[in-house]
Design a protein around this motif. Structure first.
Motif, PDB file in Angstrom:
ATOM      1  N   MET A 193     -15.638  15.371 -17.062  1.00 43.15           N
ATOM      2  CA  MET A 193     -16.573  15.194 -15.938  1.00 43.15           C
ATOM      3  C   MET A 193     -17.532  16.380 -15.810  1.00 43.15           C
ATOM      4  O   MET A 193     -18.637  16.235 -15.302  1.00 43.15           O
ATOM      5  CB  MET A 193     -15.813  15.058 -14.613  1.00 43.15           C
ATOM      6  CG  MET A 193     -15.082  13.753 -14.437  1.00 43.15           C
ATOM      7  SD  MET A 193     -16.196  12.401 -14.059  1.00 43.15           S
ATOM      8  CE  MET A 193     -16.585  12.741 -12.339  1.00 43.15           C
ATOM      9  N   ILE A 194     -17.089  17.569 -16.232  1.00 46.95           N
ATOM     10  CA  ILE A 194     -17.932  18.765 -16.064  1.00 46.95           C
ATOM     11  C   ILE A 194     -19.032  18.756 -17.123  1.00 46.95           C
ATOM     12  O   ILE A 194     -18.767  18.889 -18.306  1.00 46.95           O
ATOM     13  CB  ILE A 194     -17.111  20.066 -16.164  1.00 46.95           C
ATOM     14  CG1 ILE A 194     -16.008  20.092 -15.102  1.00 46.95           C
ATOM     15  CG2 ILE A 194     -18.024  21.275 -16.001  1.00 46.95           C
ATOM     16  CD1 ILE A 194     -15.053  21.267 -15.236  1.00 46.95           C
ATOM     17  N   LYS A 195     -20.260  18.598 -16.662  1.00 54.31           N
ATOM     18  CA  LYS A 195     -21.384  18.499 -17.587  1.00 54.31           C
ATOM     19  C   LYS A 195     -22.127  19.817 -17.725  1.00 54.31           C
ATOM     20  O   LYS A 195     -22.902  20.008 -18.654  1.00 54.31           O
ATOM     21  CB  LYS A 195     -22.341  17.388 -17.127  1.00 54.31           C
ATOM     22  CG  LYS A 195     -21.858  16.007 -17.540  1.00 54.31           C
ATOM     23  CD  LYS A 195     -22.052  15.798 -19.027  1.00 54.31           C
ATOM     24  CE  LYS A 195     -21.079  14.916 -19.750  1.00 54.31           C
ATOM     25  NZ  LYS A 195     -20.139  14.077 -19.171  1.00 54.31           N
ATOM     26  N   LEU A 196     -21.907  20.729 -16.778  1.00 60.87           N
ATOM     27  CA  LEU A 196     -22.704  21.957 -16.777  1.00 60.87           C
ATOM     28  C   LEU A 196     -22.035  23.026 -15.927  1.00 60.87           C
ATOM     29  O   LEU A 196     -21.428  22.715 -14.905  1.00 60.87           O
ATOM     30  CB  LEU A 196     -24.104  21.637 -16.211  1.00 60.87           C
ATOM     31  CG  LEU A 196     -25.105  22.773 -16.061  1.00 60.87           C
ATOM     32  CD1 LEU A 196     -25.538  23.315 -17.425  1.00 60.87           C
ATOM     33  CD2 LEU A 196     -26.343  22.288 -15.298  1.00 60.87           C
ATOM     34  N   ASN A 197     -22.142  24.275 -16.370  1.00 61.78           N
ATOM     35  CA  ASN A 197     -21.721  25.411 -15.552  1.00 61.78           C
ATOM     36  C   ASN A 197     -22.943  26.291 -15.276  1.00 61.78           C
ATOM     37  O   ASN A 197     -23.688  26.635 -16.199  1.00 61.78           O
ATOM     38  CB  ASN A 197     -20.636  26.232 -16.275  1.00 61.78           C
ATOM     39  CG  ASN A 197     -20.323  27.560 -15.591  1.00 61.78           C
ATOM     40  OD1 ASN A 197     -20.297  28.613 -16.216  1.00 61.78           O
ATOM     41  ND2 ASN A 197     -20.097  27.527 -14.299  1.00 61.78           N
ATOM     42  N   ILE A 198     -23.147  26.596 -13.998  1.00 59.77           N
ATOM     43  CA  ILE A 198     -24.182  27.563 -13.630  1.00 59.77           C
ATOM     44  C   ILE A 198     -23.444  28.753 -13.037  1.00 59.77           C
ATOM     45  O   ILE A 198     -22.807  28.634 -11.983  1.00 59.77           O
ATOM     46  CB  ILE A 198     -25.197  26.949 -12.639  1.00 59.77           C
ATOM     47  CG1 ILE A 198     -25.932  25.770 -13.304  1.00 59.77           C
ATOM     48  CG2 ILE A 198     -26.197  28.010 -12.164  1.00 59.77           C
ATOM     49  CD1 ILE A 198     -26.891  25.019 -12.396  1.00 59.77           C
TER      50      ILE A 198
END
Ligand SMILES: [Zn+2]
Length: 321
Positions: A193-198
């Motif tokens: 589910m995690i598509k991106l980390n900022i």
């Protein structure tokens, strides 16, 4: 009947505009961002001497955590795990017999379509004290990122994003990215589910009026979202520090590293190392509010740009190294 109807109609004519305008006024108030007084209050509180440098598994760390938890409850942002807290234990190489306790804090705003998740992260720990006299306040590193995460939690609780946002206040970054590593291994991190980390680490020192956006080398499709957010801002956003074999290289330097290793795209925001980096002189008075507040606004715009275009981000996993 007719006169009751007329009375009702009159009532509606006079009352409805009042509700309409009052709700509009409320909306306008809600979108003031960032709330400079609140942000600076959080920054000063988290880097105060009373927090004793926020070293993991100390009284100071516990105080910082309580401050963050109080704020999250006041904001009303939902907890991602019971009581927002994810506890873990780890040991440091060479001192395996000593178990250290860390606590991540995880809040969550469910997206309108709730298709994917963006993890926005900042570590709240720092390096503590030396000889129980010298306090390492860690205002830039990383009370600045922590207060930004609180500001973003406030904003997106009132302005629902399309995708879900997980706000991760990581512990034990200074001891080897332990909180982020644990989070990625834990069952609560659904990496499909995690598509991106900022990730935000040191975002408050505007000595050069510039900040780096690291990670677009691996996912160039993210670059326009940052450029778009930066173009009307008074700060300069630089790219790079993420190319193999080129130094300095910040790909492994903070909590985005475990995400990258798992093949998840990341954007890391941070300023260049400064003379007060990991020194007792990294204090709140050295933060430049103009730079800091403009940076927070830019980061909020990046989160929104990524949220609006998440489907376009190449979901093919990058090769972690
Ligand atoms: Zn840091």
């Amino acid at each position: 009947m007719a006169s009751t109807f007329n009375q009702l109609r009159l009532l509606l004519i006079f009352i409805l505009p009042f509700f309409y305008f009052s709700s509009n006024a409320q909306e306008e108030q809600e979108i003031i961002f960032p709330d400079s007084l609140k942000v600076m209050t959080d920054l000063y509180a988290l880097s105060a001497d009373s927090m004793q440098g926020r070293q993991t598994n100390t009284k100071g760390s516990e105080m910082a955590r309580q401050y963050i938890l109080n704020e999250l409850q006041a904001i009303g942002v939902p907890a991602y795990v019971p009581n927002y807290t994810q506890e873990f234990e780890f040991s440091i190489k060479g001192k395996e017999e000593e178990l250290i306790k860390g606590v991540n804090i995880l809040a969550y705003v469910e997206g309108f379509s709730n298709e994917e998740t963006i993890v926005v992260s900042a570590h709240y720990d720092h390096v503590g004290m030396k000889d129980s006299t010298e306090i390492f306040n860690g205002a830039d590193d990383n009370a600045s990122g922590t207060a930004t995460l609180l500001a973003l939690s406030r904003y997106f609780t009132l302005n629902q994003p399309d995708n879900s946002l997980l706000f991760a206040f990581f512990d034990a970054e200074e001891m080897g990215l332990q909180g982020a590593k644990y989070f990625m291994q834990s069952v609560v991190a659904d990496s499909s589910m995690i598509k991106l980390n900022i990730n935000l680490d040191m975002v408050g020192r505007g000595d050069k009026n510039e900040i780096y956006a690291v990670g677009t080398y691996f996912h160039p499709e993210l670059k326009p979202f940052v450029e778009e957010a930066a173009k009307d801002k008074s700060i300069k956003v630089l790219f790079g520090r993420d190319q193999p074999k080129k130094k300095p290289n910040w790909v492994e330097s903070s909590d985005h590293a475990p995400f990258h290793k798992a093949g998840i795209p990341f954007i890391y925001f941070g300023v260049d190392d400064h003379a007060d980096y990991h020194k007792p002189t990294d204090t709140a008075d050295k933060i430049n509010p103009d730079f800091y507040l403009e940076t927070i606004l830019m980061i909020k715009d990046v989160v929104q740009n990524c949220d609006a275009n998440l489907r376009d981000i190449n979901v093919a996993k990058s090769v972690g190294k």
